[in-house]
Write an enzyme that holds these catalytic residues in place. Structure first.
Site, mmCIF file in Angstrom:
data_model
loop_
_atom_site.group_PDB
_atom_site.id
_atom_site.type_symbol
_atom_site.label_atom_id
_atom_site.label_comp_id
_atom_site.label_asym_id
_atom_site.label_seq_id
_atom_site.Cartn_x
_atom_site.Cartn_y
_atom_site.Cartn_z
ATOM 1 N N ARG A 1 79.012 18.328 109.239
ATOM 2 C CA ARG A 1 78.974 19.012 107.936
ATOM 3 C C ARG A 1 79.174 18.032 106.789
ATOM 4 N NH1 ARG A 1 81.928 24.854 108.383
ATOM 5 N NH2 ARG A 1 81.076 25.483 110.377
ATOM 6 N N GLU B 1 71.777 29.317 107.191
ATOM 7 C CA GLU B 1 72.763 29.920 106.293
ATOM 8 C C GLU B 1 73.173 28.920 105.219
ATOM 9 O OE1 GLU B 1 76.826 30.280 107.326
ATOM 10 O OE2 GLU B 1 77.046 32.315 106.570
#
Lengths: 396, 454
Positions: B86, B157
């Protein structure tokens, strides 16, 4: 380039003049025995005469830029914010002083163009005392500006002559408020130009404001992908005759602040290949990896004594290596950049006229391998035309 | 070559990517089974889709998790990405993956998709012939989504606001907008080849007393930013607020306004879906209570008429849930959805009118920003406090808005900061709360309201 129609852009550097028209970009080596205006109009009269004053735009780094010393309370806020604003306004920072250490700090002997005093949010008072005045008494400076807590401004005004007072650059949320100081420094740069005879004469050929080149280069960065194949995050390294500037995408640093710029700037004042050659060599000799690098480039340290085209090339390669070291975790400068996340490195300045793409790639690969122990290979983009600054000029 | 393709070439020319073959990936997407596309599932499955969360570092554990989910009759598989990936720290992700593989200990809190690479991952992602949703939290997801789509993950997402304000302190928001523009464009490009790639915004935000108007505004803006780049399938979402009535009102308003604003920008051919997250705040430690909360969320999702529900587990309060706990929730949720018949249609006209007015006032302020592009209008609106997310850690967030629950557990705004909700709406919000208490008591109420389900 349709924006360039009828316009002439001029960048006055410490070593070259660059002129950009809709047809081409020209470079002229400066004659240091001549006034800048005389030199420019002598060499480029046939171009300049074709343009009206309002269609000539000039940026300059030839006045050397302004120097500043910043006195603040903490590294995390006051010094960090003022440093950031100064760099991005095109000002060179001589030193930063933590107020608590001010009595132990040696006073620089150079003439400082502007001293910035900063610290505290507006609800805090009695931050500064006699120790500040004593330090300033020993300092040689031309201008001084206070951008700290409003509550201390009257006290400082009483005790410091010719003090300019601006709104605090730290708001009550500890966020940076950059506009007033930025404007003050930009105007100061302008006044400096007006005070320097040979630059001032340039207003004979333009009716537009002359900006600092680093400021203009910083403005070009969000548009750079219209000119080169680059992907953010990237850095732009401008290696010139006197200084090396590095402009970097803000997501490369952990400790960001909310400012108007997408990109911040750092300047290494004594890292140039012409006017700052001696200090560049000094910095190189103090870097433990440089001898490995010289071996890698198949030269010895005797190259430092030479004055040849080959020596210049080696110095330029060293400058790239040193600047990457200075912004990496290996040598903590004002910022550490996450160089493993870099997608591209753009190079501009005199360096692009001398070094080949593969010579730069070689250095960058060496740096990543040796210093970061990584196989990472950001794409290298050369501003071969040396005209990246024109993008920002047209936006002004 | 387009600017976008040039950028893609640079992004994918990365030491952590094993020779990305654009032509092969394009061919794969073109010929991929339609069942892998959630956009196709939305059109063809006449039910609320059930999707859990979950991700493990190693291929084998991830495969085992999917196998469990498959047996529990899951509709959509999750691919939750680890924290290192991430943050674009692929080198650490690689190291931790090796440690996880060698020691049978999970050294990552999710699946390091970039490290595994798309060639390896695709075998797993296509094996179950079910749509997979990428759950991450990445401000700069360019490399990740390229890898995801190449792997067979056709729902992405996140967004520049919803993956930054709740997750990050320092990452520059303007950069996040530009990086997500890339994501939208890549999704739009691939959407031309087969069924559309679905983009889903992350509605829960900080999951801490976020008032409905802020949630909806951010959902709508991320939807518009996506649609303007050519995305044809988009999911707006929100999470359980703690008040059933407020959830039902939110569902109605977000649906109505999503349609309204997409038409405003001239997009009439995009499918908009509604996703409901089961309770995203602090969970009760007692697993029985946790199960009750999860069941209640499922009932509300049905009342709201969500197209997809994202589940939690009864182990939520005590660490990373096991695959067994995850699969149990999926099976229970599917069972509950099957027996929820004949639910009444509820409507609270006054609340809907107030919420609609609040959202439209904020949207108008955003559109009136003088910037020349929508993303910059939104950026400026966040920077100047027109949009303010309670409890966001990000330095750009204004953090002046204060919210508390009223006696019916609705989230109410008691201090609006610079958020331009109409005066009458603000008065209405405040009037629902008991503000005659001293400051300390109100602060204690807020603390209590944050942990309301514990």
């Amino acid at each position: 380039m349709s924006k360039l129609e009828n316009k002439l852009l001029i960048d006055v550097g410490s070593t070259y003049f660059k002129l950009c028209t809709k047809d081409n970009v020209q470079q002229h080596f400066r004659d240091f025995n001549k006034d800048i205006y005389d030199d420019l109009t002598y060499k480029c009269a046939d171009i300049i005469k074709n343009y009206n004053k309002e269609n000539i735009h000039i940026c300059s780094s030839a006045n050397g830029g302004l120097s500043t010393l910043i006195i603040g309370i903490t590294n995390s806020f006051s010094l960090k914010y003022a440093t950031n604003i100064a760099f991005n306004s095109g000002i060179n920072i001589i030193d930063t002083v933590l107020f608590r250490d001010i009595e132990k700090t040696s006073i620089p002997s150079d003439l400082i163009d502007v001293v910035i005093v900063v610290g505290g949010i507006d609800s805090v008072s009695n931050i500064f005392d006699e120790r500040l005045f004593k330090f300033l008494d020993g300092l040689n400076y031309s201008n001084i500006v206070y951008v700290g807590s409003e509550k201390d401004s009257a006290f400082l005004k009483e005790n410091i002559q010719n003090l300019s007072i601006l709104p605090n650059i730290i708001n009550e949320k500890l966020h940076v408020e950059e506009e007033n100081l930025k404007e003050y420094l930009t105007n100061l740069y302008q006044a400096d130009i007006m005070g320097k005879e040979d630059i001032k004469h340039l207003y004979n050929i333009t009716s537009n404001q002359i900006f600092s080149t680093p400021y203009i280069v910083n403005k070009t960065l969000p548009m750079i992908d219209s000119k080169f194949k680059v992907a953010d995050p990237y850095i732009l390294i401008d290696i010139g005759g006197a200084t090396t500037d590095i402009h970097y995408s803000k997501d490369l640093v952990e400790e960001n602040m909310v400012t108007e710029n997408e990109y911040d700037r750092l300047v290494f004042k004594k890292l140039g290949v012409y006017k700052s050659k001696e200090s560049l060599i000094f910095a190189a000799k103090n870097n433990e990896f440089v001898y490995e690098l010289l071996a890698h480039l198949k030269v010895t340290e005797n190259i430092f004594e030479e004055s040849s085209e080959k020596a210049t090339r080696i110095l330029m390669q060293l400058a790239i290596f040193l600047v990457l070291c200075k912004v990496s975790a290996y040598r903590k400068a004002y910022v550490n950049l996450k160089l493993n996340a870099l997608n591209s490195i753009v190079l501009t300045g005199g360096i692009t006229k001398v070094l080949k793409q593969e010579e730069i790639e070689d250095i960058v690969t060496f740096f990543y391998k040796k210093i970061l122990n990584s196989q990472h290979n950001p794409t290298i983009v050369m501003d071969n035309n040396y005209d990246v600054w024109t993008l920002g000029m047209l936006e002004k | 070559m387009s600017l976008l393709q040039e950028e893609r070439n640079i992004i994918l020319n990365n030491e952590h990517v094993d020779n990305f073959d654009f032509a092969e990936v394009e061919d794969f997407v073109k010929n991929a089974s339609k069942d892998l596309f959630i956009s196709y599932n939305f059109k063809t499955k006449n039910k609320m889709l059930v999707q859990p969360r979950g991700g493990f570092p190693t291929y084998d554990k991830m495969f085992a998790l999917y196998d469990f989910f498959d047996k529990a009759d899951v509709d959509v598989l999750p691919c939750t990405i680890d924290s290192n990936t991430r943050l674009n720290d692929y080198a650490t992700a690689k190291k931790m993956l090796r440690l996880s593989e060698e020691n049978e200990v999970d050294m990552l809190n999710g699946y390091p998709l970039v490290t595994h690479g798309y060639r390896t991952s695709r075998k797993m992602m296509t094996h179950f012939n079910k749509p997979i949703s990428l759950r991450h939290g990445t401000p700069d997801a360019r490399l990740l989504i390229e890898t995801a789509i190449a792997s067979g993950i056709f729902e992405i997402e996140g967004g520049p606001i919803t993956y930054l304000l709740p997750y990050s302190k320092n990452f520059p928001l303007d950069k996040a907008f530009l990086y997500w523009k890339y994501v939208e464009r890549v999704c739009a490009e691939y959407s031309k080849l087969n069924e559309p790639i679905n983009r889903e915004s992350f509605g829960p935000l900080t999951a801490t007393l976020v008032p409905p108007c802020i949630t909806i505004v951010i959902q709508l803006l991320e939807m518009l930013l996506s649609l303007e780049e050519g995305v044809k399938s988009f999911s707006v979402s929100f999470s359980q607020t703690g008040s059933m009535n407020q959830d039902i009102v939110m569902g109605a308003v977000i649906r109505k306004l999503a349609r309204h604003y997409s038409e405003e920008i001239g997009v009439t051919d995009a499918d908009i879906h509604l996703v409901y997250h089961q309770w995203m705040g602090a969970f009760p430690m007692d697993q029985n209570y946790a199960s009750q909360l999860i069941n209640m969320s499922t009932v509300i999702a049905s009342m709201v008429g969500a197209n997809k529900i994202i589940t939690k587990t009864k182990q939520e309060a005590s660490g990373i849930p096991t695959k067994e706990a995850n699969a149990e929730t999926v099976a229970n949720t599917q069972y509950l959805l099957r027996i929820l018949n004949g639910l009444p249609k509820l409507k609270d006209e006054q609340e809907e009118e107030i919420l609609t007015a609040e959202v439209m006032a904020i949207m108008e302020a955003v559109f009136n920003d003088p910037a020349d592009t929508l993303w910059r209008k939104v950026f400026n609106s966040i920077k100047n406090g027109t949009i303010d997310v309670p409890f966001s850690p990000h330095i750009i967030n204004n953090n002046e808005m204060i919210t508390v629950r009223d006696r019916n557990k609705n989230i109410r705004i008691i201090k609006r900061g610079k958020v331009p909700i109409p005066h009458r709406c603000f008065e209405y919000e405040k009037n629902q709360c008991d503000l005659n208490k001293d400051t300390t008591s109100i602060v204690n109420d807020i603390i209590h309201d944050i942990g309301i389900m514990q």
